[in-house]
Structures are given as C-alpha cells and as structure tokens.
Design a protein around this motif. Structure first.
Motif, short mmCIF file in Angstrom:
data_model
loop_
_atom_site.label_atom_id
_atom_site.label_comp_id
_atom_site.label_asym_id
_atom_site.label_seq_id
_atom_site.Cartn_x
_atom_site.Cartn_y
_atom_site.Cartn_z
N ARG A 156 0.85 -1.19 0.00
CA ARG A 156 0.00 0.00 0.00
C ARG A 156 0.89 1.24 0.00
N GLY A 157 0.54 2.19 -0.85
CA GLY A 157 1.31 3.43 -0.93
C GLY A 157 2.57 3.31 -1.77
N GLY A 158 2.82 2.12 -2.33
CA GLY A 158 4.02 1.91 -3.15
C GLY A 158 3.67 1.18 -4.42
N ASN A 159 4.57 0.35 -4.88
CA ASN A 159 4.28 -0.48 -6.06
C ASN A 159 3.10 -1.39 -5.75
N HIS A 160 2.23 -1.61 -6.76
CA HIS A 160 1.06 -2.45 -6.53
C HIS A 160 0.43 -2.86 -7.85
N LEU A 161 -0.51 -3.79 -7.76
CA LEU A 161 -1.31 -4.19 -8.92
C LEU A 161 -2.70 -3.60 -8.78
N MET A 162 -3.28 -3.20 -9.90
CA MET A 162 -4.66 -2.72 -9.93
C MET A 162 -5.47 -3.65 -10.83
N PHE A 163 -6.52 -4.23 -10.27
CA PHE A 163 -7.45 -5.07 -11.01
C PHE A 163 -8.58 -4.17 -11.47
N MET A 164 -8.74 -4.02 -12.77
CA MET A 164 -9.74 -3.11 -13.32
C MET A 164 -10.84 -3.90 -14.01
N GLY A 165 -12.09 -3.46 -13.82
CA GLY A 165 -13.22 -4.14 -14.45
C GLY A 165 -13.46 -5.52 -13.84
N LEU A 166 -13.63 -5.55 -12.52
CA LEU A 166 -13.86 -6.82 -11.83
C LEU A 166 -15.08 -7.54 -12.41
N LYS A 167 -14.95 -8.83 -12.63
CA LYS A 167 -16.07 -9.64 -13.12
C LYS A 167 -17.01 -10.01 -11.97
N ASN A 168 -16.45 -10.10 -10.77
CA ASN A 168 -17.22 -10.25 -9.54
C ASN A 168 -16.37 -9.70 -8.40
#
Length: 148
Positions: free
Chosen positions: A101-113
C-alpha cells in the motif's frame, strides 16, 4: 608421445566442461510471499500486494499479470503521492520487489465479480526472463495490515 598429448588434451577439455557446468545458473529464480488483496470497496477495482524474491544472479522484470477475475490488471508505482501505471517493475538480482500500500502495486480493473474476505484469487505473474509464477492471493478485510 602423440597418445599422451591426445590424452592430456582430452582430460583438459573434460575438466573444463565439468567446471563450466559447476559455475551455477545465473537465471532469475523467482519466489512470491506475503500475497494479499484487501476486500475491494468498489465493484469495479481492487489492489493486490506481495513480495517477489529473486534468488538468481541476474535481474528480471515483472511484465504482466493475468487472471480470470478482472478485464485487466495494471502494474503501478507510486512516486510521491502520485500513482502511475508502468510497463514493468524490476526484480533485482539476489533482491526483492515489494508491492505494498502506498508503493508499487497491482490494480485489477473491471472486476467480473467482487471478491470478499476469505476468497482466494489466483493470478499468474509473467516475467521477462523467468517462467510464469502462479500465485494464490487470499482476500483479507479492507483494513488489513500485514505484520512486518
């Protein structure tokens, strides 16, 4: 005399090839620990965090992430207070890449659920050099903070 020279050359070549094989593998050796996803607060996006350890003698790059949970997963770094999408993140030789959190991270966009606390999300990490790594990411409470 020619036999001795031939034998000496053969022994030297064999010893050289044997030593070359003992030099170690410099390829990246990837291991992932501490993975978690806070329960998303929206229906559309989520974040995920973990540590990637490279036990190899050469650096690598996390280049993409795939899953069935979302339409897209983007890789982000945070500079100051600004999040920016990047094409890859470096995993240093004999070092670590931390996603937090607050640093490098992954973002999941358009969640299917929308995953909820207790679920398990599976992703595959893709690297420039290393083989893909499958990671099971447990979904934690939205306010979860890992112990250091």
């Amino acid at each position: 005399m020619n036999r001795r020279i031939t034998l000496a050359v053969a022994l030297t070549l064999t010893a050289g090839l044997t030593l070359a094989g003992c030099g170690g593998d410099s390829a990246p050796k990837i291991e992932v620990t501490g993975a978690y996803m806070p329960q998303p607060v929206t229906e559309q996006m989520a974040g995920a965090y973990f540590t990637v350890k490279n036990n190899g003698d050469s650096a690598d790059k996390l280049t993409s992430v795939t899953t069935n949970l979302a339409k897209a997963i983007t890789i982000h770094k945070t500079v100051g207070n600004k999040m920016e999408q990047v094409e890859s993140l470096t995993v240093p030789a004999n070092g670590t890449l931390r996603l937090s959190r607050g640093g490098n991270h992954l973002m999941f966009m358009g969640l299917k659920n929308k995953p909820t606390k207790g679920d398990d999300v599976t992703v595959t990490l893709h690297f420039a050099a290393a083989d893909p790594v499958r990671v099971h990411i447990p979904v934690k409470a939205a306010d979860y903070q890992p112990k250091r």
